[in-house]
Enzyme design. Structure first.
Site, PDB file in Angstrom:
ATOM      1  N   ASP A 135       7.832  -3.472  -4.438  1.00 35.45           N
ATOM      2  CA  ASP A 135       8.127  -2.180  -5.083  1.00 35.45           C
ATOM      3  C   ASP A 135       7.075  -1.174  -4.652  1.00 35.45           C
ATOM      4  O   ASP A 135       6.491  -0.456  -5.469  1.00 35.45           O
ATOM      5  CB  ASP A 135       8.139  -2.354  -6.601  1.00 35.45           C
ATOM      6  CG  ASP A 135       8.665  -1.122  -7.330  1.00 35.45           C
ATOM      7  OD1 ASP A 135       9.373  -0.305  -6.687  1.00 35.45           O
ATOM      8  OD2 ASP A 135       8.366  -0.967  -8.526  1.00 35.45           O
ATOM      9  N   PHE A 136       6.844  -1.095  -3.356  1.00 36.38           N
ATOM     10  CA  PHE A 136       5.705  -0.366  -2.810  1.00 36.38           C
ATOM     11  C   PHE A 136       6.042   1.083  -2.491  1.00 36.38           C
ATOM     12  O   PHE A 136       7.141   1.385  -2.036  1.00 36.38           O
ATOM     13  CB  PHE A 136       5.233  -1.061  -1.525  1.00 36.38           C
ATOM     14  CG  PHE A 136       3.987  -0.476  -0.928  1.00 36.38           C
ATOM     15  CD1 PHE A 136       2.738  -0.894  -1.364  1.00 36.38           C
ATOM     16  CD2 PHE A 136       4.057   0.493   0.063  1.00 36.38           C
ATOM     17  CE1 PHE A 136       1.576  -0.351  -0.819  1.00 36.38           C
ATOM     18  CE2 PHE A 136       2.910   1.045   0.607  1.00 36.38           C
ATOM     19  CZ  PHE A 136       1.668   0.607   0.162  1.00 36.38           C
TER      20      PHE A 136
END
Length: 303
Positions: free
Chosen positions: A197-198
């Protein structure tokens, strides 16, 4: 759903376990957590409250095994329980603001540092861990191979698509499934660290430096291109993602050679968002996610 506990009950539980707090204040919250800035004497920390400690334990595993100078992961100070139903986590506070909160004019100055952190994530030594896909607090992935993780989004025993069918168009979902199935065999069976979830509110920056990579609850073992795909998927929703996506395309034109894998990952990310948005009745986000997947389906193959 995000817990909605009173600040008084939360802070009382933390003080019970860790001692009295000298300061506290609410801060921007995540999708699933209540959050506060707290201080014990001179120590500045972040307090988060969730319905489960599972994600917090993943944060702790990642801090203990993967944190480095090039990959700053805040220390987890304590994980505790609230009322036997909720969990809290106290972590060291990293200086700065998230990429999502950074002024637009400052975004180009951090694209290089952000890319270097992504490369550090991909290059992290994951010896002693096992499996693919999301992993538990012991570093054990849920899947035997990367392709199983990709295709799991179509597994009705894991995702109850029937429960949300009234809010989605079945034919469109089936077209996304078919595309994922077609592209999955062309995705590399590699096993490296992936944040999951960068790129927006999970990356902290201060004075042009990346000071913290937080919230490892979606972390997994697999193809690090998945983190790039996350940036590309969200590019039309968030300025910080669009600026970063343009930087990647300009500085790494070889990314075009991985177009099929990127499309597969973007669609998988989109399908997960569609499912979660429909289940939570977040209709605006659901409509955007389906429109975004339509765009991805129509993307032209590189010449």
């Amino acid at each position: 759903m995000k817990p909605r506990l009173s600040p008084e009950s939360i802070l009382a539980a933390v003080a019970r376990d860790m001692g009295s707090l000298s300061e506290w204040a609410p801060v921007a919250e995540g999708e699933e957590s209540q959050a506060f800035s707290i201080r014990f004497g001179e120590d500045e920390c972040i307090l988060r409250v969730n319905r489960s400690a599972e994600g917090f334990r993943q944060d702790d595993f990642c801090y203990r095994h993967f944190s480095s100078r090039d990959l700053p992961i805040p220390e987890i100070v304590n994980i505790g329980e609230l009322d036997g139903e909720y969990a809290y986590c106290v972590s060291r506070r990293a200086p700065g603001v998230t990429l999502q909160d950074l002024p637009f004019s400052d975004l180009p100055s951090v694209t290089g540092p952000v890319m270097r952190v992504m490369e550090s994530i991909a290059g992290t030594n994951i010896a002693g861990t096992k499996g693919f896909g999301p992993f538990d607090e012991n570093g054990i992935g849920r899947f035997a191979n990367w392709r199983d993780f990709i295709m799991n989004i179509t597994n009705s025993s894991q995702y109850d698509w029937g429960a949300v069918k009234l809010l989605i168009v079945d034919q469109r979902i089936e077209s996304y499934f078919r595309a994922v199935e077609a592209f999955a065999p062309r995705c590399p069976e590699v096993r490296q660290l992936v944040h999951g979830d960068f790129g927006s509110n999970n990356v902290l920056t201060d004075d042009g430096l990346i000071t913290g990579v937080i919230d490892w609850s979606e972390a997994m073992f697999g193809d690090p291109l998945y983190d790039v795909a996350n940036i590309f998927f969200w590019r039309s929703w968030l300025d910080c993602m669009e600026v970063q996506a343009r930087h990647i395309e300009k500085q790494h034109p070889e990314i075009a050679h991985h177009a099929e894998a990127l499309r597969c990952y973007k669609l998988r990310i989109g399908l997960d968002l569609i499912y979660q948005s429909a289940a939570a009745r977040e209709l605006q986000l659901l409509a955007w996610a389906m429109a975004r997947c339509d765009e991805i389906i129509k993307e032209k193959e590189p010449s």
